[in-house]
Scaffold this motif. Structure first.
Motif, PDB file in Angstrom:
ATOM      1  N   ASN B 134     -83.888 -17.055  12.213  1.00 29.30           N
ATOM      2  CA  ASN B 134     -82.438 -17.081  12.284  1.00 29.30           C
ATOM      3  C   ASN B 134     -81.941 -18.449  11.846  1.00 29.30           C
ATOM      4  OD1 ASN B 134     -82.191 -18.895  14.677  1.00 29.30           O
ATOM      5  ND2 ASN B 134     -83.338 -17.215  15.617  1.00 29.30           N
ATOM      6  N   THR B 193     -73.856 -12.976  14.800  1.00 27.72           N
ATOM      7  CA  THR B 193     -75.298 -13.175  14.983  1.00 27.72           C
ATOM      8  C   THR B 193     -75.771 -14.198  13.958  1.00 27.72           C
ATOM      9  OG1 THR B 193     -77.452 -12.135  14.852  1.00 27.72           O
ATOM     10  CG2 THR B 193     -75.740 -11.233  13.447  1.00 27.72           C
ATOM     11  N   ALA B 195     -79.313 -14.088  13.088  1.00 29.66           N
ATOM     12  CA  ALA B 195     -80.605 -13.638  12.570  1.00 29.66           C
ATOM     13  C   ALA B 195     -80.479 -13.274  11.095  1.00 29.66           C
ATOM     14  CB  ALA B 195     -81.097 -12.460  13.382  1.00 29.66           C
TER      15      ALA B 195
END
Lengths: 297, 628, 99
Positions: B134, B193, B195
């Motif tokens: 990530n 996010t 990732a």
């Protein structure tokens, strides 16, 4: 009199009021305007006595007496006592040090009086009940019955207050000795170390002729010595200077002795005290006095 | 298993930096061994991966939840795919070789143990960077390599120039890091996010504007780390660090992190053509910029640094081309890692033999004295200029081809720039080669009066050079024949052949022509005539190029001066306006208080008057209220 | 004559006493002026007693006197100890409330 009290008073009381009220106000003004504290105190005492008369006139017989006994008798005397203690001569200079204080104070006082007057004038105080009924059983009895019933608690508290005040006064004026008292020897040594007036101060009076404490002793040249007089008298300026008088007396005596013995100019200092005192009118003595003055210069 | 890759050098760094003097005698071996451990683990994982099908070669390892908050999930998790493993092998492989080299190079340095500690720290951070699954963890590695770079550039901190260079590198990198952190924040607000998988999947459903913003921020980050225009100025100064550092960090690995970032974020750039265009422009400009600077420098390391800048420009250019170029960017990155590291190690070897002299004008004729260095350096040279058959030939040629394949006017312009760059590359590398190894001796005694006695370096230095030279010779061919590398990376980066207006053969021919022109020009200028040991005045361009094309002057005028003026005007505003208000308030309050203070004269009678007056006023008010 | 005149007299004396407190510097005289104010109040109380026809006003005046006596005792003690330590009976000399 009692019936009249409801609305108005007798003429006698009116006359008494106007006369005494004038005196009371003058006394009050003098209290605040006199330079010396003693005078202030006396003026205040006068005002208080007048107030006592007013109490009596208003049917407060007990209070009137108490006012005289307690206030003028005890409290004002306490004031005078403290004035003496603090310094009777310490006259206030009436010069104001705070800028504008006097005018502000006068303005405030005047304005306050006006306001009070306005307040009283506005109040509806037309009905005077008079004390005839209240004083029926005697003024003192009436007061006593109130004090010991309705006001008994306040009365007791007042007693406690008086006790506290007494203790407080003692505490405030009492001075605890914090260091050991100096012995006589130590004090003597201290005086020697400071080096002033080792022997006792000279006694007042001249040739045992004047032995009052307010007369300075004369030095050998005939001038008075300030040291011989009590410091308090000295500061008050109450010393009597008799130096010239004594010399004049002496001269007069000698003159008389010379006249009697028909032997001019002889001086007999051990002639003793002069009993006959008509000396002031003698022209010779006056001349001698002038001579003495020149000599002393 | 993947975590061990990072853990081994990290352990080395911790032990070496905390271990104290007891480890002075074995520290360098320990550091090298741990780097080698990483490499071996990488190899094992690689062979393991080779045994699987092309589509399920991605390995994930979730280590632990780093910041588990509702709506904000940051994990320490690794992702090993074809792209990562390529980097892992490059980093740990070249890293191990350079560790080995440093044993000899840093032999006489008292602080060798600490140096190896820093090198291990760098390896750990770099591996973390390429293994992270990530962006947040990538950022940790990103900052980690920045720190290691700072520590290593300033390793000889007793030299003011080194300390300044370290500071400069750190500061310029901060600008790029800021770009990365903003990009990450934007990603979080946009996708929720960090990732890679989630972000890259979600790009299809996001507006182009946001993606362009993220892309530009990522480009800024890449510019900072990879020394691209306009954040290129630190790389030349970074050569103040020890040569192994220049080879490992500032040639082979760290500076390529920007390329990795762009390739890794390929989906974002694919969806944001404007950002992609910006990437290609930056790449093209840097390509020429670095090459020109490289031509003018007399300091061998700085010339190589210019070359590095230029070569990374190629990679960025390729990465900006999108799916046509990703594979070639990475391929060039790997081959460049080999030959540039080899060149730097060669330069280090030369300096080692020449009393740490860096001015090429004081070299000359070294080929007889340092045969191994000469051969390995020469192979690296041939590789970088793209001599047919060597690795640079394959990778650079592909990039030029891909640039033309971009199509349209852009394609022509980019292709021509890349071609021109190839010519200049040939020119300046030939210049370096001739000035160093050919011609007559122009050696001069150093500051202490010691005449240099050039000699071949010890085995621990030559072996890595030989290995890297082998890599520079073979890697390109190995990768390119049968498009092996392309198929290997395709599942990650995808590939698109594009539509080239020129045939592959034409491009190769053109490349050869410009190569010959460049080499010939350099030979005419430096090979035929003796090289003056004091640099001639040179043309305007040369003089500008010697000063890094005025990059520092530009920064000074625009940023420093501008900042100073801004600061001064702010200070002026602060002094007059802000302070004026504050001081004015204070003065007026003070003056007022001074006047009010006189009311408080301390005399009780005065206070009594005011109390009495107050009572009078109160009574008056009461009466008035009654009256009303 | 209306007995209200007693109240006017009391008000006048009170104002004079207050003014005296403000203008005099000798602390003893200041204290006397306070006494004057208290007496003025007493006069008002006595007049009110007559007005209302009961003796409560006189009782209050009586208490006032007692309290005044206590106050004088303590106040004079304070004056004496103040004089001992400062050798001054001036109100203005105790102006330490200002820096």
């Amino acid at each position: 009199m009692t019936a009249l009290a409801a609305y108005t008073t007798s003429t006698g009381e009116a006359v008494q009021f106007w006369v005494l009220a004038t005196v009371a106000v003058i006394g009050a003004l003098c209290t605040i305007l006199m330079r010396k504290a003693v005078h202030s105190a006396l003026c205040l005492a006068g005002t208080m006595i007048i107030l006592a008369v007013f109490y009596l006139a208003n049917g407060a017989y007990f209070l009137g007496i108490v006012q005289i006994v307690v206030y003028t008798g005890a409290i004002m005397m306490l004031f005078l006592f403290v004035v003496m203690l603090v310094g009777v001569t310490a006259a206030d200079s009436l010069k104001e040090t705070i800028k504008g204080q006097r005018w502000l104070a006068a303005l405030c006082g005047f304005g306050f009086a006006i306001l009070l007057f306005a307040g009283i004038g506005n109040a509806s105080l037309k009905d005077f009940n008079g004390l005839a009924k209240a004083n029926e059983g005697g003024n003192v009895e009436g007061l006593a019955s109130l004090i010991f019933t309705k006001y008994v608690f306040a009365f007791e508290i007042t007693g406690a207050l008086l006790i506290t005040a007494t203790v407080g006064a003692m505490v405030l004026t009492h001075r605890e000795r914090t260091e050991r008292a100096k012995t006589q020897r130590e004090r003597a040594e201290e005086r020697v170390r400071e080096g002033k007036h080792l022997p006792p101060l000279p006694a007042p009076g001249v040739y045992a002729r004047h032995n009052a404490v307010d007369i300075a002793g004369l030095l050998p040249d005939g001038t008075p010595s300030e040291l011989t007089v009590n410091q308090t008298l000295r500061e008050r300026g109450q010393i009597r200077d008799v130096s010239s008088e004594a010399l004049n007396d002496l001269r007069a005596l000698e003159q008389r002795a010379a006249d009697r013995l028909e032997r001019p100019g002889s001086v007999r200092p051990d002639t003793g005290r002069s009993g006959e005192g008509d000396s002031g009118s003698d022209p010779v003595a006056a001349a001698a006095g002038e001579q003495t003055e020149e000599a002393s210069k | 298993m993947i975590a061990l890759l990072v853990a081994a050098p990290l352990l080395g760094a911790a032990v070496l930096l905390c271990g104290g003097r007891r480890l002075d005698r074995v520290g360098h071996w320990l550091g090298t061994a741990l780097a080698a451990v990483s490499f071996v683990i990488g190899l094992v994982l690689f062979t393991d991966m080779l045994g699987k099908g092309a589509e399920d070669r991605t390995l994930n390892q979730h280590l632990f939840s780093w910041i588990p908050v509702e709506g904000f999930q940051a994990d320490v998790a690794f992702q090993l795919d074809q792209l990562s493993v390529t980097f892992v092998l490059l980093i740990s492989g070249v890293g191990t070789l350079i560790h080995l080299y440093s044993i000899g190079y840093m032999e006489h340095d008292e602080r060798r143990r600490r140096f190896f500690g820093y090198l291990n720290l760098f390896l750990a951070a770099m591996l973390l960077l390429v293994l992270a699954d990530n962006y947040l963890l990538l950022y940790v590695g990103w900052e980690g390599v920045g720190l290691a770079s700072y520590l290593l550039i300033g390793f000889w901190q007793h030299k003011p120039s080194a300390a300044t260079a370290a500071k400069k590198a750190f500061l310029v990198n901060r600008v790029g890091d800021m770009g990365l952190s903003i990009a990450i924040m934007l990603m979080f607000t946009t996708f929720g996010t960090f990732a890679f998988g989630d972000v890259l999947e979600a790009t299809g459903e996001t507006g182009e504007g946001k993606l362009t913003a993220i892309g530009l921020m990522l480009l800024l980050a890449a510019c900072g780390k990879s020394a691209q225009v306009p954040l290129q100025s630190w790389l030349g100064d970074a050569m103040e660090g020890p040569t192994p550092v220049s080879a490992l960090i500032h040639a082979a690995t760290m500076v390529t992190a920007g390329v990795y970032l762009i390739v890794r974020s390929g989906e974002i750039f694919n969806a944001a053509p404007d950002a992609q265009l910006a990437v290609t422009v930056v790449g093209a400009v840097t390509l020429l910029f670095g090459a020109i600077v490289g031509c003018a420098k007399d300091d061998i390391k700085k010339a190589l640094a210019g070359s590095t800048m230029s070569q990374i420009g190629y990679m960025i250019l390729a990465a900006g081309l999108g799916p046509i170029g990703y594979v070639f960017a990475i391929m060039h990155l790997v081959t460049h890692g080999f030959f540039k590291a080899g060149l730097f190690l060669g330069a280090g070897s030369v300096m080692h033999g020449m009393n740490d002299e860096v001015d090429m004008r004081k070299y000359g004729g070294l080929r007889k004295y340092m045969p191994v260095t000469f051969v390995t350096f020469g192979l690296g040279y041939l590789a970088i200029i793209g001599f047919p058959g060597l690795s640079g030939f394959f990778s650079k040629d592909k990039i030029i081809e891909a640039a033309f394949a971009k199509g349209g006017t852009e394609g022509w312009i980019l292709g021509s720039v890349a071609l021109l760059g190839a010519a200049i590359t040939a020119y300046y590398m030939t210049r370096v080669m001739i000035m160093t190894f050919f011609g007559e001796k122009r050696w001069e005694p150093d500051a202490e009066g010691k005449q240099p006695h050039p000699h071949e370096s010890p085995k621990s230095m030559t072996i890595p050079m030989i290995l890297l030279a082998v890599g520079s010779v073979c890697a390109g061919g190995f990768f390119s024949i049968g498009d092996r590398f392309m198929h290997w990376l395709e599942p990650v980066t995808h590939h698109d052949h594009g539509d080239s207006p020129l045939s592959a053969a034409t491009v190769t021919g053109a490349t050869m022509v410009v190569l010959v022109i460049g080499v010939t020009l350099a030979w005419l200028q430096y090979g035929r005539r003796p090289v003056p040991s004091v640099a001639p005045r040179g043309s305007l361009l040369t003089r500008a190029a010697r000063r890094d094309l005025l990059q520092d002057d530009f920064n000074h005028v625009v940023l420093v001066r501008g900042g100073e003026h801004l600061t001064r005007s702010l200070v002026y505003v602060d002094h007059t306006l802000v302070d004026g208000v504050v001081n004015g308030t204070a003065a007026s309050v003070g003056g007022l208080s001074g006047r009010l203070r006189k009311l408080q004269n301390g005399f009780a009678r005065s206070y009594a008057v005011s109390m009495f007056g107050g009572v009078a006023v109160l009574i008056a008010a009461t009466l008035l209220m009654r009256a009303v | 004559m209306n007995p209200v005149n007693y109240l006017y007299l009391a008000a006048l004396l009170f104002a004079i006493g207050a003014t005296g407190v403000l203008i005099r510097r000798n602390v003893i005289v200041v204290f006397m002026c306070v006494e004057l104010m208290l007496n003025a109040c007493n006069l008002a109380f006595v007049a009110f007693a007559r007005l209302h026809g009961n003796l409560d006003g006189q009782i209050i005046a009586f208490f006032t006197m007692v309290v005044a006596a206590a106050e004088v005792v303590v106040g004079l003690a304070i004056i004496v100890s103040l004089f001992r330590s400062r050798h001054s009976a001036s109100v203005d000399d105790a102006s330490l409330m200002k820096l």
